[in-house]
Design a protein around this motif. Structure first.
Motif, mmCIF file in Angstrom:
data_model
loop_
_atom_site.group_PDB
_atom_site.id
_atom_site.type_symbol
_atom_site.label_atom_id
_atom_site.label_comp_id
_atom_site.label_asym_id
_atom_site.label_seq_id
_atom_site.Cartn_x
_atom_site.Cartn_y
_atom_site.Cartn_z
ATOM 1 N N TYR A 1 59.669 23.263 1.596
ATOM 2 C CA TYR A 1 60.065 24.633 1.921
ATOM 3 C C TYR A 1 60.566 24.651 3.362
ATOM 4 O O TYR A 1 59.966 24.002 4.234
ATOM 5 C CB TYR A 1 58.878 25.589 1.777
ATOM 6 N N GLU B 1 63.363 24.348 -0.594
ATOM 7 C CA GLU B 1 63.023 24.731 -1.962
ATOM 8 C C GLU B 1 62.268 26.056 -1.916
ATOM 9 O O GLU B 1 61.639 26.387 -0.895
ATOM 10 C CB GLU B 1 62.176 23.658 -2.641
ATOM 11 N N ALA B 2 62.330 26.811 -2.994
ATOM 12 C CA ALA B 2 61.690 28.128 -3.031
ATOM 13 C C ALA B 2 60.167 27.979 -3.009
ATOM 14 O O ALA B 2 59.625 26.978 -3.499
ATOM 15 C CB ALA B 2 62.125 28.880 -4.277
ATOM 16 N N SER C 1 62.240 35.294 -7.748
ATOM 17 C CA SER C 1 62.901 34.002 -7.954
ATOM 18 C C SER C 1 64.403 34.110 -7.723
ATOM 19 O O SER C 1 65.017 33.220 -7.107
ATOM 20 C CB SER C 1 62.630 33.496 -9.378
ATOM 21 N N ALA C 2 65.006 35.191 -8.208
ATOM 22 C CA ALA C 2 66.445 35.395 -8.024
ATOM 23 C C ALA C 2 66.788 35.562 -6.545
ATOM 24 O O ALA C 2 67.798 35.026 -6.055
ATOM 25 C CB ALA C 2 66.904 36.615 -8.818
ATOM 26 N N GLU C 3 65.953 36.293 -5.840
ATOM 27 C CA GLU C 3 66.178 36.506 -4.396
ATOM 28 C C GLU C 3 66.005 35.208 -3.628
ATOM 29 O O GLU C 3 66.783 34.899 -2.710
ATOM 30 C CB GLU C 3 65.204 37.567 -3.880
ATOM 31 N N ALA C 4 65.002 34.411 -4.003
ATOM 32 C CA ALA C 4 64.725 33.158 -3.294
ATOM 33 C C ALA C 4 65.893 32.178 -3.404
ATOM 34 O O ALA C 4 66.188 31.435 -2.449
ATOM 35 C CB ALA C 4 63.457 32.528 -3.846
ATOM 36 N N GLU C 5 66.574 32.164 -4.548
ATOM 37 C CA GLU C 5 67.701 31.249 -4.741
ATOM 38 C C GLU C 5 68.816 31.496 -3.723
ATOM 39 O O GLU C 5 69.580 30.581 -3.400
ATOM 40 C CB GLU C 5 68.249 31.393 -6.163
ATOM 41 N N GLN C 6 68.921 32.716 -3.225
ATOM 42 C CA GLN C 6 69.986 33.066 -2.286
ATOM 43 C C GLN C 6 69.662 32.638 -0.856
ATOM 44 O O GLN C 6 70.553 32.631 0.004
ATOM 45 C CB GLN C 6 70.232 34.572 -2.306
ATOM 46 N N TRP C 7 68.384 32.279 -0.595
ATOM 47 C CA TRP C 7 67.957 31.996 0.775
ATOM 48 C C TRP C 7 67.440 30.577 0.972
ATOM 49 O O TRP C 7 66.745 30.296 1.944
ATOM 50 C CB TRP C 7 66.883 33.002 1.200
ATOM 51 N N LEU C 8 67.762 29.681 0.058
ATOM 52 C CA LEU C 8 67.312 28.301 0.200
ATOM 53 C C LEU C 8 67.861 27.701 1.497
ATOM 54 O O LEU C 8 69.041 27.848 1.826
ATOM 55 C CB LEU C 8 67.772 27.463 -0.998
#
Length: 205
Positions: free
Chosen positions: A56, A59-60, A86-93
């Motif tokens: 991290y 990775e989320a 999960s959808a929001e986390a994918e945008q901030w990797l």
């Protein structure tokens, strides 16, 4: 370029500064953080836990919706919240995202909990559900009753011939056919047997 461990250290310090004095935020350990939403003991209140892995923020974080505090939360609502995070986390990797994930739920709280009831089901509703379940079980039991044996036409005719046509069996319906029996076992004439067994008397000269 900063390593994941260095990025985690910087983000942890930022979180401690941002949420200082916020009783809804809790740091469980150096990589696990919780945030509580809604009023205490409200049926719509819930808690989100984020745990950082070794890689991290590349990775989320692991999203945990299973703390005991969420015991009243409907499974469908839990899934909806987890899906949104999960959808929001994918945008901030690659970037520190814990604060962003916690705050995105605040902005969508009403929408995410729309399916969650405001209070626990009433006793009357629970009792009605139990009664409905019992009725369903009774119907199922009736459906399981064994079917009566179906007789063929010849079996029905044979059964009818053995009765007196009033539903009662005729007297001697199960007696052995004597003529048939004797023809199979052999028949001996009693008079013939008596003659054979009678003693012979000498003739008078």
């Amino acid at each position: 370029m900063s390593t994941p461990l260095e990025q985690q250290t910087d983000e942890r310090e930022a979180l401690q500064s941002i949420y200082e004095g916020d009783t809804n935020f809790k740091e469980i350990d150096s990589t696990t953080f919780q945030y509580k939403y809604g009023e205490e003991d409200s049926y719509k209140s819930f808690l989100v836990e984020l745990k950082w892995g070794d890689n991290y923020p590349d990775e989320a974080p692991t999203i945990n919706m299973s703390p005991f505090y969420n015991r009243n939360l409907l499974p469908a609502v839990k899934e909806e919240i987890q899906r949104a995070l999960s959808a929001e986390a994918e945008q901030w990797l690659g970037c520190g995202m814990t604060y962003t994930l916690f705050e995105c739920l605040k902005d969508n709280l009403e929408k995410l909990t729309a399916a969650q009831p405001d209070s626990a089901p009433s006793v009357a509703a629970v009792e009605a559900a139990v009664v409905s379940l019992k009725i369903s079980d009774a119907d199922a039991d009736r459906k399981k009753e064994p079917k009566k044996e179906q007789l063929t036409k010849s079996q029905k005719r044979r059964q009818w011939e053995q009765t007196d046509h009033k539903g009662d069996r005729a007297r001697g319906w199960d007696w052995v056919d004597l003529v048939k029996h004797l023809s199979q076992t052999g028949y001996k004439d009693d008079s013939h047997n008596a003659a054979e067994s009678a003693p012979l008397h000498p003739l008078n000269n």
